[in-house]
Design a protein around this motif. Structure first.
Motif, PDB file in Angstrom:
ATOM      1  N   ALA A  86     -11.097  -9.991 103.281  1.00  0.00           N
ATOM      2  CA  ALA A  86     -11.003 -10.091 104.926  1.00  0.00           C
ATOM      3  C   ALA A  86      -9.623 -10.821 105.104  1.00  0.00           C
ATOM      4  N   ASP A 144      -8.958  -8.748 110.407  1.00  0.00           N
ATOM      5  CA  ASP A 144     -10.270  -8.929 110.847  1.00  0.00           C
ATOM      6  C   ASP A 144     -10.339 -10.127 112.056  1.00  0.00           C
ATOM      7  N   ARG A 151     -12.965  -5.888 118.090  1.00  0.00           N
ATOM      8  CA  ARG A 151     -13.561  -6.368 117.098  1.00  0.00           C
ATOM      9  C   ARG A 151     -12.883  -7.262 116.302  1.00  0.00           C
ATOM     10  N   ALA A 175     -15.078 -10.327 108.600  1.00  0.00           N
ATOM     11  CA  ALA A 175     -14.921  -8.951 108.208  1.00  0.00           C
ATOM     12  C   ALA A 175     -16.267  -8.006 107.648  1.00  0.00           C
ATOM     13  N   ARG A 194     -17.361  -6.854 111.167  1.00  0.00           N
ATOM     14  CA  ARG A 194     -16.317  -5.700 111.401  1.00  0.00           C
ATOM     15  C   ARG A 194     -17.031  -4.561 110.850  1.00  0.00           C
TER      16      ARG A 194
END
Length: 518
Positions: free
Chosen positions: A5, A52, A76, A117, A120
């Motif tokens: 991440a 992220d 995001r 992460a 996402r």
């Protein structure tokens, strides 16, 4: 192994930033891709690296004003806001709530990065899959399906709670080209403030209390004229002791939290009005005199320093006249913090045999609620001088009576009946009680609470009724005068509710005072 991440640090003080860098370097599941001194640098880094998450420092308990703009540009992205002093953090994303973390450890912040992460990948944007760019072939808001402008009709939503362990639950991986989950999102939701801390609420209340006391004791209540008033020109928070801690809150045998404190350093203005200039002199002189002569009385109320700073000249304002007296104030206050505790009892399951038999180890403490209402039982040798009660009763008291029984093993017949607390105390207390086998009956729970005297300020703890507001517990004491002497293990005192549980939402804690040895 899943790719790490990726996150950046922005506007963080050196100490937490250094600690997070060290933890990230030792954790292969996360990757720190850069740092930024301000939001403009952070935005440029976000455009270049497409991480992220961003860990962002905040100066107060509100979300920084730039967070909504970041989420608009990077739908995001997860923004983890690190509050002042490290006692609060919030996880903000393009979704329908802001998640608060109390006293977050640095590892929890990295957990939020890893969860970002996962989220996402969990709710992909079909437009990004169609237009790969940037690291990992992802693009923020690419393609033509998502309107990136603030006035766009919808936004992609992801949840940092999904797959928090770092992997997707089996059988639920989104199919390639899946359509993004979308929801109409009000910009006001993005600007939701972080919940205020107990310290912030206490400071605000302290300023209010300080001005109220000055109005009553110095300006006088009611004011000498309707327009006269007292207000804070400035107010700054000052610390007390180490970490503002002053001690432990012991309330009738209960230890629900720590006692904290603080100080308000303020410049206060007493504004005096009359309809003629000659009337200002006695008003101004009166305020100045009370500032000098009532220092001892005000010190008992928390005013550590109270000194005259200035007196402005009289001035006409329309048909009236105004004059102000300025005073420097140092005001000390204290508050109690249950540290977000939900209960005074934590159940400790102990396996004693097969099948397991769970024992509740609670010490000399009983809790009554709508799940169960076990009796408070005390065996001798002990001396009980009172029953401490903490009561949260949000509406009318639950139906059912309460009995207080003083008895002993082998007692013959029913215990002597009493309905008057004073008569019961006279019969069962003292070195040589008139009887060792008696019962005091309260027809209702409210009668029991009314017979107990108030015992200090309320305790704020938990949210048992789930109304999104902390519950306030009243402290009360059922006094037993000289004390009930339980001379041996055969002697006992019991406080019992008429039913197995309360019939509505309420909580009562009961404890003998002083707390006898187990």
């Amino acid at each position: 192994m899943s790719p790490p991440a990726r996150f950046i640090l922005a506007v963080l003080p050196p100490l937490p930033a250094g600690l997070l860098r060290a933890l990230a370097a030792a954790d292969p599941r996360v990757e720190l891709v850069g740092g930024a001194a301000d939001l403009d640098d952070a935005r440029a880094l976000l455009r270049a690296e497409r991480p992220d998450a961003v860990l962002l420092g905040a100066r107060d308990d509100a979300l920084p004003p730039g967070v909504p703009a970041l989420l608009e540009e990077f739908p995001r992205l997860t923004v983890v806001v690190f509050g002042p002093g490290g006692r609060r953090a919030a996880i903000a994303a393009l979704r329908l709530h802001v998640e608060r973390l109390d006293d977050p450890a640095p590892g929890e912040l990295l957990d939020a990065v890893r969860a970002a992460a996962v989220a996402r990948a969990w709710f992909p944007l079909a437009e990004e899959d169609a237009s790969p760019s940037g690291p990992g072939g992802q693009a923020e808001g690419g393609g033509g399906g998502l309107d990136p402008s603030p006035s766009g009709p919808d936004r992609a939503v992801h949840s940092a709670a999904a797959g928090a362990g770092g992997t997707s639950p089996p059988g639920t991986q989104p199919a390639p080209g899946a359509t993004a989950i979308r929801v109409l999102l009000s910009p006001a939701l993005l600007a939701a403030p972080m919940p205020p801390t107990a310290a912030t609420l206490a400071f605000d209340q302290a300023v209010h209390d300080m001005l109220r006391e000055l109005k009553e004791k110095v300006l006088q209540d009611p004011p000498p004229t309707p327009q006269s008033s007292v207000a804070a020109v400035s107010a700054r928070e000052r610390s007390v002791g180490v970490g503002n801690r002053k001690g432990v809150d012991v309330r009738d045998g209960f230890v629900p939290g720590e006692v904290f404190g603080g100080r308000v350093e303020a410049l206060v203005r007493f504004e005096l009005w009359t309809n003629a200039p000659a009337g200002l002199a006695p008003l101004t002189t009166g305020v100045q005199e009370r500032l000098r002569t009532r220092r001892d009385e005000l010190r008992q109320l928390g005013f550590l320093r109270l000194s005259l700073a200035d007196t402005t000249p009289a001035e006409p304002v329309g048909a009236d006249w105004r004059q102000s007296v300025l005073a420097e104030v140092l005001y000390e206050y204290e508050y109690r913090d249950a540290d977000d505790s939900e209960s005074l009892i934590v159940a400790i399951p102990v396996d004693v045999e097969e099948p397991p038999d769970a024992m509740r180890i609670t010490g000399r403490l009983a809790r009554w609620d709508q799940l169960r209402a076990p009796p408070l039982a005390v065996r001798g040798p002990a001396a009980v001088q009172g029953i401490g009660v903490l009561a949260f009763v949000p509406a009318a008291a639950p139906a059912g009576g309460v009995t207080v029984t003083r008895t002993f093993d082998g007692a013959a017949g029913a215990p002597g009946p009493f309905t008057d607390p004073a008569a019961f105390r006279a019969s069962v207390t003292g070195p040589v009680p008139a009887t060792r086998h008696a019962r005091l009956a309260f027809a209702t729970l409210q009668d029991f609470l009314d017979a107990a005297d108030p015992a200090g300020a309320a305790l704020v703890m938990g949210d048992w009724d789930e109304d999104s507001s902390p519950d306030s517990y009243d402290a009360r004491l059922l006094d037993m005068g000289p004390g009930i002497r339980l001379a041996s293990a055969a002697d006992r005192l019991e406080v019992a509710f008429a039913a197995a549980a309360l019939d509505q939402t309420a909580v009562l804690y009961l404890r003998p005072l002083p707390d006898p040895p187990a």
